[in-house]
Each structure stands twice: as C-alpha cells, then as structure tokens.
Write a protein that holds these residues in place. Structure first.
Motif, PDB file in Angstrom:
ATOM      1  N   ASP A  48       0.858  -1.181   0.000  1.00 47.46           N
ATOM      2  CA  ASP A  48       0.000   0.000   0.000  1.00 47.46           C
ATOM      3  C   ASP A  48       0.895   1.232   0.000  1.00 47.46           C
ATOM      4  O   ASP A  48       1.687   1.434   0.928  1.00 47.46           O
ATOM      5  CB  ASP A  48      -0.894  -0.019   1.243  1.00 47.46           C
ATOM      6  CG  ASP A  48      -1.896   1.116   1.255  1.00 47.46           C
ATOM      7  OD1 ASP A  48      -2.167   1.680   0.186  1.00 47.46           O
ATOM      8  OD2 ASP A  48      -2.403   1.433   2.349  1.00 47.46           O
ATOM      9  N   VAL A  49       0.806   2.056  -1.057  1.00 54.37           N
ATOM     10  CA  VAL A  49       1.638   3.254  -1.166  1.00 54.37           C
ATOM     11  C   VAL A  49       0.771   4.463  -1.478  1.00 54.37           C
ATOM     12  O   VAL A  49      -0.387   4.336  -1.900  1.00 54.37           O
ATOM     13  CB  VAL A  49       2.711   3.108  -2.276  1.00 54.37           C
ATOM     14  CG1 VAL A  49       3.669   1.965  -1.971  1.00 54.37           C
ATOM     15  CG2 VAL A  49       2.073   2.928  -3.651  1.00 54.37           C
ATOM     16  N   ASP A  50       1.353   5.635  -1.274  1.00 58.66           N
ATOM     17  CA  ASP A  50       0.717   6.894  -1.655  1.00 58.66           C
ATOM     18  C   ASP A  50       1.339   7.330  -2.976  1.00 58.66           C
ATOM     19  O   ASP A  50       2.459   7.852  -3.001  1.00 58.66           O
ATOM     20  CB  ASP A  50       0.934   7.944  -0.563  1.00 58.66           C
ATOM     21  CG  ASP A  50       0.255   9.262  -0.897  1.00 58.66           C
ATOM     22  OD1 ASP A  50      -0.809   9.237  -1.537  1.00 58.66           O
ATOM     23  OD2 ASP A  50       0.803  10.324  -0.529  1.00 58.66           O
ATOM     24  N   TYR A  51       0.616   7.099  -4.072  1.00 63.61           N
ATOM     25  CA  TYR A  51       1.143   7.406  -5.406  1.00 63.61           C
ATOM     26  C   TYR A  51       1.058   8.899  -5.699  1.00 63.61           C
ATOM     27  O   TYR A  51       0.063   9.555  -5.362  1.00 63.61           O
ATOM     28  CB  TYR A  51       0.372   6.626  -6.472  1.00 63.61           C
ATOM     29  CG  TYR A  51       0.739   7.038  -7.882  1.00 63.61           C
ATOM     30  CD1 TYR A  51       1.842   6.479  -8.512  1.00 63.61           C
ATOM     31  CD2 TYR A  51      -0.003   8.010  -8.557  1.00 63.61           C
ATOM     32  CE1 TYR A  51       2.205   6.872  -9.792  1.00 63.61           C
ATOM     33  CE2 TYR A  51       0.354   8.404  -9.834  1.00 63.61           C
ATOM     34  CZ  TYR A  51       1.453   7.841 -10.449  1.00 63.61           C
ATOM     35  OH  TYR A  51       1.796   8.237 -11.713  1.00 63.61           O
ATOM     36  N   GLN A  52       2.072   9.430  -6.361  1.00 54.22           N
ATOM     37  CA  GLN A  52       2.054  10.790  -6.883  1.00 54.22           C
ATOM     38  C   GLN A  52       2.699  10.818  -8.261  1.00 54.22           C
ATOM     39  O   GLN A  52       3.683  10.107  -8.510  1.00 54.22           O
ATOM     40  CB  GLN A  52       2.820  11.764  -5.972  1.00 54.22           C
ATOM     41  CG  GLN A  52       2.101  12.173  -4.713  1.00 54.22           C
ATOM     42  CD  GLN A  52       2.832  13.302  -3.980  1.00 54.22           C
ATOM     43  OE1 GLN A  52       3.952  13.700  -4.339  1.00 54.22           O
ATOM     44  NE2 GLN A  52       2.204  13.807  -2.939  1.00 54.22           N
ATOM     45  N   VAL A  53       2.158  11.659  -9.135  1.00 52.57           N
ATOM     46  CA  VAL A  53       2.814  11.968 -10.408  1.00 52.57           C
ATOM     47  C   VAL A  53       3.976  12.914 -10.124  1.00 52.57           C
ATOM     48  O   VAL A  53       3.882  13.786  -9.253  1.00 52.57           O
ATOM     49  CB  VAL A  53       1.820  12.621 -11.383  1.00 52.57           C
ATOM     50  CG1 VAL A  53       2.513  13.048 -12.678  1.00 52.57           C
ATOM     51  CG2 VAL A  53       0.664  11.663 -11.689  1.00 52.57           C
ATOM     52  N   GLN A  54       5.078  12.743 -10.832  1.00 55.60           N
ATOM     53  CA  GLN A  54       6.218  13.634 -10.625  1.00 55.60           C
ATOM     54  C   GLN A  54       5.838  15.062 -10.992  1.00 55.60           C
ATOM     55  O   GLN A  54       5.109  15.318 -11.964  1.00 55.60           O
ATOM     56  CB  GLN A  54       7.421  13.161 -11.433  1.00 55.60           C
ATOM     57  CG  GLN A  54       7.249  13.182 -12.936  1.00 55.60           C
ATOM     58  CD  GLN A  54       8.371  12.438 -13.636  1.00 55.60           C
ATOM     59  OE1 GLN A  54       8.467  11.212 -13.564  1.00 55.60           O
ATOM     60  NE2 GLN A  54       9.233  13.178 -14.319  1.00 55.60           N
ATOM     61  N   GLU A  55       6.326  16.012 -10.197  1.00 57.72           N
ATOM     62  CA  GLU A  55       5.878  17.398 -10.319  1.00 57.72           C
ATOM     63  C   GLU A  55       6.659  18.200 -11.356  1.00 57.72           C
ATOM     64  O   GLU A  55       6.233  19.305 -11.727  1.00 57.72           O
ATOM     65  CB  GLU A  55       5.957  18.073  -8.954  1.00 57.72           C
ATOM     66  CG  GLU A  55       4.977  17.454  -7.946  1.00 57.72           C
ATOM     67  CD  GLU A  55       5.160  17.991  -6.544  1.00 57.72           C
ATOM     68  OE1 GLU A  55       5.979  18.919  -6.341  1.00 57.72           O
ATOM     69  OE2 GLU A  55       4.492  17.476  -5.627  1.00 57.72           O
ATOM     70  N   THR A  56       7.798  17.687 -11.807  1.00 61.84           N
ATOM     71  CA  THR A  56       8.524  18.304 -12.917  1.00 61.84           C
ATOM     72  C   THR A  56       8.974  17.191 -13.855  1.00 61.84           C
ATOM     73  O   THR A  56       8.921  16.004 -13.510  1.00 61.84           O
ATOM     74  CB  THR A  56       9.773  19.090 -12.445  1.00 61.84           C
ATOM     75  OG1 THR A  56      10.813  18.160 -12.107  1.00 61.84           O
ATOM     76  CG2 THR A  56       9.464  19.988 -11.249  1.00 61.84           C
ATOM     77  N   GLY A  57       9.454  17.569 -15.016  1.00 63.31           N
ATOM     78  CA  GLY A  57       9.911  16.587 -15.977  1.00 63.31           C
ATOM     79  C   GLY A  57      11.159  15.850 -15.549  1.00 63.31           C
ATOM     80  O   GLY A  57      11.496  14.812 -16.128  1.00 63.31           O
TER      81      GLY A  57
END
Length: 210
Positions: A48-57
């Motif tokens: 179980d993880v807290d997913y995030q999209v990367q905030e910069t390229g």
C-alpha cells in the motif's frame, strides 16, 4: 538492518529452492510504520503506497523515492527529496543517491548495480530475490531504468529512449510479473504490471535500490 536483511534473503532463497511459498518478515526499522502488504490468492503480493505523479519533468527520482517511503509511513515532499537527492534539471545522476536517502529514512536499502546488458542469470536471480524479500518485508524497490524504442513500458513515447526512475510495489509469484508505480504517468499509465523478464532488461546498465 543489514543483518536482518541478509537473514531474510537467505530464508527467501532457501524457501525458493525448497518450493515453499511463505517468506518470513523481519523486524521493522525503529520509528517506521508497519507496512500494509496485501497478499491475494492469485499470487499477488502488493504494498500500500501513496502514489504521486512527478511534479517536474526531471523529478522522477524524487517522486519514485517518495512513493517508496510512503509504504513505510514516511511522507516527504518531492521538493524536499529533490534537494536531498541532489536532483538537478538533468535528473538524478545515480541510483546510489536514491539509496542514501531511502536508507537515511528507512534503513534496509542497498545499491544493486546491473552493468551487464543483457543481464546475467545471476543478476536476474538476485533481482527477483530482492523483489520478493523487499516487498514481503514492506520495502518497495526503486529502479533506475533505460527504456529504448521497442522495449518500453505501456504509454512511453515510442520514438525516444527514456531515462527514468520508477517504483516496484508488488509482485506475482505465479506468473512472475511485477507491479510498477510509475511517476511519469505516460499516457495515463500510473500503476501497471510488467513481466519480470522485461523489468530485468530495462534496468541495465543502471541499477536499483533494494
């Protein structure tokens, strides 16, 4: 944690060789949260993880590190992790930088290099063993990958080679697939399954933190 991890790895290898399916958990690092390992009947072991999209390229390294730490109940911003990793506009230079930050928060982690392309059978066996031991003890793996045209995860731009970091958060010991939390979210592909064989070809000549 090194001694505990070595013991867990030895136990896992013994169980693999004997055909047993269970892998014993080891003691958690002091101060870390108990991980949520979801074991399904069809062979899936998932964290179980807290997913995030990367905030910069160029923050795939910080984002992948953040996803891994979240399984331990440790939450840092991508910006903070970028600073700690030494990430710059060209990315995070070496998987060892990720290992240093992960182990600083959670212990356990070591850098594993995979310089041979294609990898040797010994390197593949070590990678699979690391995935099994780490996931079953609540530690996602962060992998530094090189994905050229013709050998890419789903959604990747097919006309360029992608240098990237993502997080391995699960595995299936029936069909030997691995669950990826990919901060790039190429074409909306965020969490998806890859074959272990493909993963083992994506990491060389880089490495992973396990």
């Amino acid at each position: 944690m090194f001694t505990s991890k070595l013991a867990a790895s030895t136990a896992a290898l013994t169980l693999v060789l004997t055909g047993a399916s269970a892998i014993p958990a080891v003691a958690l690092t002091a101060g870390s949260a108990a991980p949520a390992v979801i074991v399904r009947a069809n062979g899936e072991h998932v964290l179980d993880v807290d997913y995030q999209v990367q905030e910069t390229g160029y923050w795939c390294g910080p984002a992948a590190t953040r996803i891994a730490l979240s399984a331990r109940g440790i939450y840092r911003s991508q910006a903070d992790l970028a600073a700690e990793l030494g990430t710059h506009t060209g990315g995070t230079d070496w998987i060892g930088q990720v290992t240093r930050v992960l182990s600083g928060y959670a212990g356990w982690y070591e850098t594993k290099e995979m310089p041979n392309d294609p990898p040797t059978q010994a390197q593949k066996d070590l990678l699979w063993n690391d995935i099994v031991v780490d996931i079953d003890n609540g530690y996602p793996i962060v992998a530094n990958i090189v994905a050229p045209p013709g050998n890419q995860p789903p959604g990747y731009p097919s006309d360029q080679t992608i240098y990237h970091y993502f997080t391995v958060i699960g595995y299936n010991d029936v069909d030997r697939t691995v669950l990826i939390a990919d901060p790039a979210s190429f074409s909306g592909n965020q969490i998806y399954w890859l074959t272990f064989d493909q993963l083992s070809t994506l990491i060389p000549p880089k490495g992973y933190s396990a």
